[in-house]
Enzyme design. Structure first.
Site, PDB file in Angstrom:
ATOM      1  N   GLU A 328     -41.235 -18.594  65.764  1.00 17.27           N
ATOM      2  CA  GLU A 328     -40.293 -18.603  66.868  1.00 17.27           C
ATOM      3  C   GLU A 328     -38.863 -18.445  66.354  1.00 17.27           C
ATOM      4  O   GLU A 328     -38.421 -19.202  65.492  1.00 17.27           O
ATOM      5  CB  GLU A 328     -40.383 -19.920  67.640  1.00 17.27           C
ATOM      6  CG  GLU A 328     -41.746 -20.197  68.250  1.00 17.27           C
ATOM      7  CD  GLU A 328     -41.834 -21.574  68.888  1.00 17.27           C
ATOM      8  OE1 GLU A 328     -42.530 -21.693  69.905  1.00 17.27           O
ATOM      9  OE2 GLU A 328     -41.215 -22.527  68.372  1.00 17.27           O
ATOM     10  N   CYS A 329     -38.152 -17.477  66.885  1.00 17.77           N
ATOM     11  CA  CYS A 329     -36.726 -17.273  66.633  1.00 17.77           C
ATOM     12  C   CYS A 329     -36.401 -17.250  65.135  1.00 17.77           C
ATOM     13  O   CYS A 329     -36.613 -16.237  64.478  1.00 17.77           O
ATOM     14  CB  CYS A 329     -35.901 -18.327  67.369  1.00 17.77           C
ATOM     15  SG  CYS A 329     -34.158 -17.835  67.588  1.00 17.77           S
TER      16      CYS A 329
END
Length: 454
Positions: A328-329
């Site tokens: 994630e990210c």
């Protein structure tokens, strides 16, 4: 149990300063304090955790749903004397301008929690009463129980504000802080979170707590914090069966954006979480069946991460071998070939995802995301949905055609997004597993099929 929502007419550091001051002051008085943050925020909870000594949690009615909000609140409050819930933005600011969905006000109503409104009173006296009156009457089911006067010029100024508000609005003004630069939170640049975790702000928090304690009417504050009983603690997920797997979790100053509930839901399903630090040169642990690389600040540590050749090789080989992975990210950024800083410096990343991420000086994306899975996505099969948010200053520049992992919908419409390869689901979205608990069991079922040993 006592609890208070700390809200303000608008966003700004003043609300956070008062929140931390109240937390610190209550701990100094001997209370066990549990911190919560409204909305999809990873930074403020690190402050709450540092001050209270208890893991802070997020309450987000849009991502989690109303019942999950109540459950997270009840679970987090076990063993605490009082819950302090810091609002997000202004009291009525949420997902959109035409409703309170996702706003602090909605959390206050859902949890039947009284609100302490923090008002910046600099340069005003009776006008502060007009502000409070407007917020008091805007939505009658929000219980505005008290006011805190922030940034007053002196104790005399506070008494003017207090008299005006209490006469007009009938709610107590329970305390104040003066305009004092020494009370302002240090600039919250990207390097500050590790400073919080290392305890470098402990003396600041202690001083802030003492200042708040000297101006607070404790009897009135504790009185307005009385609230109805919470629901009974309960698990956020009831798995269909136990999953005997080990999931590696990257956790250090570069990767630390995880909702506690996401990790707890994995554990509740039987997964053993094995933490490791890519930044410290720790390769992927042996004998793991899955990998979770959350968000954080890889751009702040790009040079150090670029030097970790063994770490990058171990992660790249495992993903290419089919290790079920969610990135994630910041984790997504780390898995690309290159991270380009704002000064043009380029740093070699793990090289799993073709292309590079380029840092920008302005915000590239911010907001909630409805996520719909695409074919081949083991976490979210085609047609299944989950919710999350984005907040980043970089953009991904692919090399070649992108095999998208899902579609995202936000204020600017719907688009294909993320990256899907092997058993890797990667992208800028931070998921909240409470929005789609089935994705946890899907992930762990995939994990049972693979074991990586060095």
């Amino acid at each position: 149990m006592r609890r208070l929502v700390i809200a303000a007419p608008g966003s700004g550091a003043g609300k956070t300063t008062v929140t931390l001051g109240l937390m610190a002051a209550m701990r100094q008085q001997g209370y066990t304090v549990q911190g919560f943050k409204c909305g999809p925020d990873y930074i403020d909870p690190t402050y709450h955790t540092a001050v209270t000594g208890r893991p802070a949690r997020n309450l987000d009615s849009w991502m989690m749903g109303s019942e999950a909000v109540k459950t997270v609140l009840a679970n987090g409050c076990q063993g605490a004397d009082i819950a302090i819930i810091e609002g997000v933005m202004g009291l009525f600011d949420g997902k959109q301008p035409l409703s309170d969905e996702g706003a602090t006000a909605e959390i206050a109503v859902l949890t039947e929690s009284p609100v302490l409104l923090v008002v910046d009173c600099s340069g005003m006296a009776r006008s502060a009463a007009a502000i409070v009156h407007g917020f008091q009457t805007f939505r009658p089911d929000v219980r505005l129980a008290g006011v805190f006067a922030n940034r007053v010029g002196s104790e005399g100024h506070f008494r003017l504000v207090k008299a005006a508000i209490e006469q007009t609005c009938g709610v107590p003004v329970v305390g104040f802080l003066t305009q004092d630069e020494a009370l302002a939170l240090p600039e919250r640049h990207l390097g500050l979170v590790p400073s919080v975790e290392r305890g470098e702000l402990d003396s600041f928090f202690a001083n802030l707590g003492r200042k708040v304690a000297r101006t607070i009417d404790w009897e009135t504050l504790l009185s307005i914090a009385e609230a109805p009983a919470l629901c009974s603690p309960a698990p956020l997920i009831r798995p269909s069966r136990p999953y005997r797997v080990r999931v590696a979790v990257a956790k250090d100053a570069a990767f630390h954006f995880y909702y506690p509930e996401n990790l707890e839901m994995l554990s509740a399903c039987g997964a053993e979480l094995v933490y490791f630090s890519p930044l410290a040169g720790e390769p992927l642990p042996d004998g793991v069946n899955g990998l979770y690389i959350g968000g954080g600040f890889p751009e702040e540590f790009a040079a150090e991460l670029a030097r970790q050749a063994a770490v990058k090789q171990s992660i790249r080989a495992a993903i290419e071998h089919g290790l079920p992975t969610l990135a994630e990210c910041g984790g997504f950024m780390f898995l690309t070939e290159q991270l380009v800083a704002t000064d043009g410096s380029a740093y070699e990343m793990a090289g799993v995802i073709p292309g590079k991420v380029v840092m920008k000086t302005k915000l590239a994306a911010l907001g909630y995301r409805e996520v719909r899975g695409r074919n081949g996505n083991f976490l979210l099969p085609e047609g299944e949905t989950a919710r999350g948010h984005e907040f980043h200053y970089s953009v991904y520049e692919p090399r070649g055609e992108t095999p998208f992992a899902y579609e995202t919908s936000g204020r600017k419409g719907t688009k294909p997004d993320g990256y899907l390869t092997h058993r890797l689901v990667a992208g800028y979205v931070h998921f909240h597993f409470a929005s789609a608990p089935a994705m946890v069991e899907r992930w762990l079922a995939e994990c049972e099929k693979v074991t990586i040993n060095g």
